[in-house]
Each structure stands twice: as structure tokens, then as C-alpha cells.
Design an enzyme around this catalytic site. Structure first.
Site, mmCIF file in Angstrom:
data_model
loop_
_atom_site.group_PDB
_atom_site.id
_atom_site.type_symbol
_atom_site.label_atom_id
_atom_site.label_comp_id
_atom_site.label_asym_id
_atom_site.label_seq_id
_atom_site.Cartn_x
_atom_site.Cartn_y
_atom_site.Cartn_z
ATOM 1 C CG ASP A 1 -2.055 0.960 1.356
ATOM 2 O OD1 ASP A 1 -2.599 0.993 0.404
ATOM 3 O OD2 ASP A 1 -1.899 1.957 2.161
ATOM 4 C CD GLU B 1 -1.960 2.268 -3.553
ATOM 5 O OE1 GLU B 1 -3.245 2.977 -3.917
ATOM 6 O OE2 GLU B 1 -1.577 2.543 -2.564
HETATM 7 C C1 NOJ Z 1 -4.362 2.898 -1.049
HETATM 8 C C2 NOJ Z 1 -5.761 2.104 -0.465
HETATM 9 O O1 NOJ Z 1 -5.697 1.366 -1.526
HETATM 10 C C3 NOJ Z 1 -6.688 2.904 0.198
HETATM 11 O O2 NOJ Z 1 -7.909 2.072 0.025
HETATM 12 C C4 NOJ Z 1 -6.188 3.679 1.121
HETATM 13 O O3 NOJ Z 1 -7.295 4.654 1.615
HETATM 14 C C5 NOJ Z 1 -4.874 4.235 1.269
HETATM 15 N N1 NOJ Z 1 -4.092 3.638 0.443
HETATM 16 C C6 NOJ Z 1 -4.203 4.653 2.317
HETATM 17 O O4 NOJ Z 1 -3.770 3.343 2.932
#
Ligand code: NOJ
Ligand code: CA
Length: 554
Positions: free
Chosen positions: A210, A284
Site C-alpha cells: 500500500d 501500489e
Molecule cells: C491505498 C488504499 O488502496 C486505500 O484504500 C487507502 O485508503 C490508502 N491507500 C491509504 O492506506
């Protein structure tokens, strides 16, 4: 140079389960790990290779579990640690791999570290695991810098010290209950390595990382020249910002894509590689320009990076062709595999994004067939295979912090997170015997898994067929080309139409126009996103917004 990952992972179809909305088994209205176990046969029947589970760790759930209070335990709302172990085992028994989320940019303010930080004084070791600073102004009433939270509002919150006075500020790029971790502190490194090992020891096959671009921060005590503009530039749903302004703001973000993140992933890579089998990682990382993303998948760093180009793509032949070329060329440079993402839990559902209704569904089906024929890995978000649209929710039921922090200006992501309709014979579509945590649209009856299984032309059956052909056709099935850009050859056609060949014997034609088109290519039609594709005298006629797959033996 050895390519990143074996061909198995490079071409895998990975299905994202958002556990809270998948299947409830205890009637509390929220999905749980036993629910995922109970639906493994469904997942297997789709023809996917691996499951990515969004967070199920101990969490107050202020941000759908991305606010982790204990990354090495399971939140009671999802079950127990032994349920997680059972799920990993059961998935493996069915030949499905498991990827779990890891959230290294922040911890929940309910994490024991944050509680320690509050109890300990400014300057303490406990505080230095986060970004605590004194405020500016006479009594420290002004935050240490002017950064904004990506979810809206300021990126800093002030704490009350143990003597009751207004105290230091801590940084949170997201919700105020998600305190950013300080990756210059060695405890943070050690703790995350412990978490990686904890889940690797339990047998997980990989991690989705993440905010992988967010861990290292620079210029933390300096104001940004345009903090609000920067937050707007970072948001995909803001479309009224001139391109040059957006690019200029995104070219240098003091809290994203700093050099420091790469050393962290080099260390993690050593951990992954020290385990038997092939443990993978997918980042990500929203970086700008997107070509910088390949820096995360250099041979000693992570394995895959989400390619978000299709998450915002229009159904336009020109746009798609250039996005495909760009992606394939970029990843080829580092020998990393391409990935394709049409939607996820943070973005509008594909059908809605493409306009909704019958037309949106038509375009989405055509877009899916295009995506499933590309070289590389695909990520499918639960419900995408059903062609679900975002649910229209009343504000009273919304739960996304984005909705609250923007004071409702941004509705947030709940519309895409509504539970899965399994069967239409019950008010809650067999998702739960209780009250679903988000209301499910009554008109979803025809969209349920059960209804779509019965109907041969359904969205669900289109996904089943495409995934099955993708796994078997010699041109599409697991390949291990080092240079993926050579895997597709474009065939010149008329405006608004895409056509490419993959060897041996596979041709795709996509008509993105809103009128039917005759294309001088023919062969055995393997699959079409719509009925009505016809052939005569070496010409294939495709209705508007249609993709078809053709088998051509040379
Ligand atoms: C990306 C995640 O996919 C999302 O759902 C989240 O709110 C943010 N990162 C913060 O962790
Ligand atoms: Ca439950």
C-alpha cells in the site's frame, strides 16, 4: 538478465477480494474470512490464479482496514488468526495463491506504538517512530508545515500532552487516525520485516504494498508552494486542472516517490528471496511521470507494479493503443512484467466509469476482452466480473473518511465497495443473514452470481470464457518473453478500431466506434464481447463497442 518472476506469476489473473464485502458467515452484516473460504469454489470456477486480500488485520476500520492497529493479527470482525491460516491452506489446496496487503506508510492511531508515543514526552524514542514535531507560532498553534491530507483537510493533527496541554503535531497523509511512520527509525524497519516474515511463515505467496511510494519524506519542515493544488493534482477524479499545472505539481512531491523508498524494497526483496517457492510483491505506487514506476521493479526491488493507465482510460482506440505501447515499452526496459487494472476498491467501477447503463456495460465488456488479451498479469476487483455498477448510496450510510474529511464534497469510495450479490432469492442476496454494512441495490437481482451463471451471455460467463481461453491459447497462455513489447504486433485498420496479433494464431479486433465496422481480417471467432459479430468474404463486421478474439492459423 533473469526476468522478474516466473512466467506463472507474470501472466497470472489475480482477483482482489475486499473481505468486508465478499461473504458474511455470522450474520453481522460484514464479510469475513470464513466467507472467503466458503466461496473458494466460485473463485476457482472463474479461472483465476491468485487472490489478493485487502486488509483483515486488527483495525478500528476508519479507512476500510488500511488503518492497521496490529498487522500480525486478525480483526475479530473478520475472524481469527486460525481462520487466516485455514484460508491460506484451503486456497493452496485448490491451487490458488494468496497475496496479502501490507500497509507500511502508516499505522492506526490505535496501534500500541502510537499510544506509547502519546504517553511519552516530545523527543522520545516512541515519538520518533512517527513524524511528531512542535507547531509554529507563539504557542505552537500552527502545524509544522502546510501539507494537506490526500483525504482532505490538513495533514497534521495536534495531540494533547499527558499534562493536558496542547502539544506536538503528527503527520498523517491520509485520515487523522492513520499516523505516518518515520522510516528513518530502525524500529520501523525491524517491525515490518517481522510482519513480512510472520505472513511468509504462514505461507502467503506475496504482498500488495500500500502507498509503496510514500514511505520516505523530504523537506518535512518546509511549506509547499501550493499544498491544496498538490492534493487536487494527486486526485484522479479532479478533471478541471490544466495538464501543465498538474504535471508541474506532480513532478516533485516532497512526500512521494523519494529516493529513500528504494533501499527499503531492496531489503524486503532479500526477505522474499530467502523463502522457498516464489514469493512476490506488487507495488501500489502512483508516480509521475508514470515511467518512474519502473524504478520500483528493478531486478533487486519489487516484482510487479500496478499499471493504473486503464483505471482512468477512456474507451478510445487512440488512447488505448498509446497506453498499451507506453506500458509495454516501459516495463520491457527493466524486464518487469506488465500488469493491467480496470478497477479496484478505490476507484469507480468500470461500467460506471464508462458511462453506466447498457452502453457503459457494452464498453466495459469490450474493454475487459481487450485487457484479457494483453501480455502480462491482470487484476480483477470483486464484482467486476459481474459488471456491477457503483451503488447509489444515501449520504447517511457512507463510511469512507474521504466523504467526511471533504465535508461531503467528494462522495468517496463506498459506491464501489457494496457487498457482492450471490443469489437473488433473498433480500440481501445471500451476502448476509443480517443487515449488510452498506445497502445492496434491489435491482441487482439480475446481476447476482446465480442469475448470471444461468445466462450464457452474461458478464460473468464472458469473464469465465475469456479467462479460460487466456489460460489455454498458445498465444495467450504463460509466456516468458523478456521483451513484452514484441509480444503484440499492431495491424493497421481504420480510425477507432484496434487490431493486433499475438503469435501463434491469435488476433484481436476492438471496435471503439459507436457504429459498426468492417475489418479485413477473418478466422475462427473464439469469443466476442457482444453478439452480432459476423464474417463474410474475409471481412469481419463488428457492432459498435465490440471486441472479438479470432483464431487464425497461418
Ligand atoms: C491505498 C488504499 O488502496 C486505500 O484504500 C487507502 O485508503 C490508502 N491507500 C491509504 O492506506
Ligand atoms: Ca461477518
Amino acid at each position: 538478465m533473469t526476468p522478474q518472476l516466473s512466467s506463472w506469476w507474470r501472466n497470472a489473473a489475480i482477483y482482489q477480494v475486499y473481505p468486508r464485502s465478499f461473504q458474511d458467515t455470522n450474520g453481522d452484516g460484514e464479510g469475513d474470512l470464513q466467507g472467503v473460504i466458503s466461496r473458494l469454489d466460485y473463485l476457482k470456477s472463474l479461472g483465476i490464479d491468485a487472490i489478493w486480500l485487502s486488509p483483515f488485520y486488527t483495525s478500528p476500520n476508519n479507512d476500510g482496514g488500511y488503518d492497521v492497529a496490529n498487522p500480525r493479527n486478525v480483526d475479530p470482525r473478520f475472524g481469527t488468526l486460525s481462520d487466516a491460516e485455514e484460508l491460506i491452506r484451503a486456497a493452496h489446496n485448490k491451487g490458488l495463491k494468496i497475496i496479502v496487503d501490507i500497509v507500511p506508510n502508516h499505522f492506526s492511531t490505535e496501534h500500541e506504538w502510537f499510544k506509547e508515543a502519546l504517553a511519552d514526552p516530545p523527543g522520545s524514542q516512541a515519538r520518533s517512530r512517527f513524524h511528531f514535531y512542535d507547531g509554529r507560532g507563539e504557542s505552537g498553534e500552527i502545524p509544522p508545515n502546510n501539507w494537506c491530507s490526500i483525504f482532505g483537510g490538513p495533514a497534521w493533527s495536534r495531540v494533547t500532552e499527558s499534562d493536558g496541554t496542547a502539544g506536538q503535531w503528527y503527520l498523517h497523509l491520509f485520515d487523522s487516525t492513520q499516523a505516518d511512520l518515520n522510516w528513518e527509525n530502525s524500529d520501523v524497519h525491524e517491525d515490518f520485516e517481522k510482519t513480512l516474515r510472520f505472513w511468509l511463515d504462514k505461507g502467503v505467496d506475496g504482498f500488495r504494498i500500500d502507498v509503496a511510494h510514500g514511505l520516505a519524506k523530504e523537506e518535512i519542515l518546509k511549506d509547499h508552494r501550493d499544498p491544496e493544488g498538490l492534493t487536487r493534482a494527486l486526485r484522479l477524479d479532479v478533471s478541471d486542472m490544466p495538464r501543465h499545472e498538474r504535471e508541474s505539481l506532480l513532478s516533485d512531491v516532497p512526500f512521494f516517490d523519494r529516493e529513500g523508498v528504494h533501499e527499503i524494497y531492496r531489503q524486503w526483496r532479500k526477505v522474499f528471496d530467502s523463502y522457498p517457492g516464489e514469493r512476490m510483491s506488487v507495488a501500489e505506487a502512483w508516480v509521475h511521470p508514470s515511467s518512474r514506476a519502473t524504478r520500483y521493479v528493478r531486478s533487486d526491488e519489487l516484482h510487479q507494479i500496478f499499471n493504473f493507465d486503464f483505471l482512468i482510460a477512456e474507451w478510445s482506440a487512440e488512447f488505448l493503443r498509446s497506453a498499451i505501447d507506453k506500458t509495454l515499452n516501459e516495463v520491457s526496459e527493466v524486464q518487469a512484467p506488465p500488469t493491467w487494472v480496470l478497477c479496484n476498491h478505490d476507484s469507480p467501477r468500470l461500467v460506471s466509469r464508462l458511462g453506466g447503463g447498457d452502453l457503459g456495460a457494452k464498453k466495459a465488456r469490450a474493454m475487459a476482452l481487450l485487457t484479457h488479451a494483453l501480455p502480462g498479469g491482470i487484476y480483477i476487483f470483486q464484482g467486476e466480473e459481474l459488471g456491477l455498477e457503483d451503488a447509489n448510496l444515501p449520504d447517511e450510510v457512507r463510511q469512507d473518511p474521504v466523504f467526511f474529511r471533504t465535508k461531503g464534497a467528494d462522495k468517496g469510495r463506498d459506491g464501489a465497495r457494496v457487498p457482492i450479490p450471490w443469489r437473488a432469492d433473498d433480500e440481501n442476496f445471500r451476502f448476509t443473514t443480517g443487515k449488510p454494512w452498506l445497502p445492496m441495490p434491489p435491482q441487482w437481482s439480475e446481476m447476482s452470481v446465480e442469475s448470471q451463471t444461468q445466462e450464457s451471455g452474461s458478464f460473468l460467463n464472458l469473464y469465465r470464457k475469456s479467462l479460460s481461453i487466456r489460460a489455454k491459447h498458445p498465444a495467450l497462455k504463460q509466456k516468458n518473453s523478456i521483451d513484452v513489447s514484441l509480444e503484440i504486433s499492431w495491424i493497421p485498420t481504420q480510425a477507432g478500431v484496434l487490431a493486433f496479433e499475438r503469435k501463434p494464431g491469435f488476433t484481436l479486433i476492438a471496435n471503439c466506434n459507436d457504429f459498426s465496422c468492417d475489418v479485413e481480417i477473418s478466422g475462427e471467432i473464439l469469443l466476442a464481447s457482444q453478439p452480432g459479430v459476423t464474417q463474410k468474404d474475409g471481412v469481419t463486421t463488428l457492432p459498435a463497442h465490440t471486441t472479438c478474439w479470432i483464431n487464425r492459423t497461418p
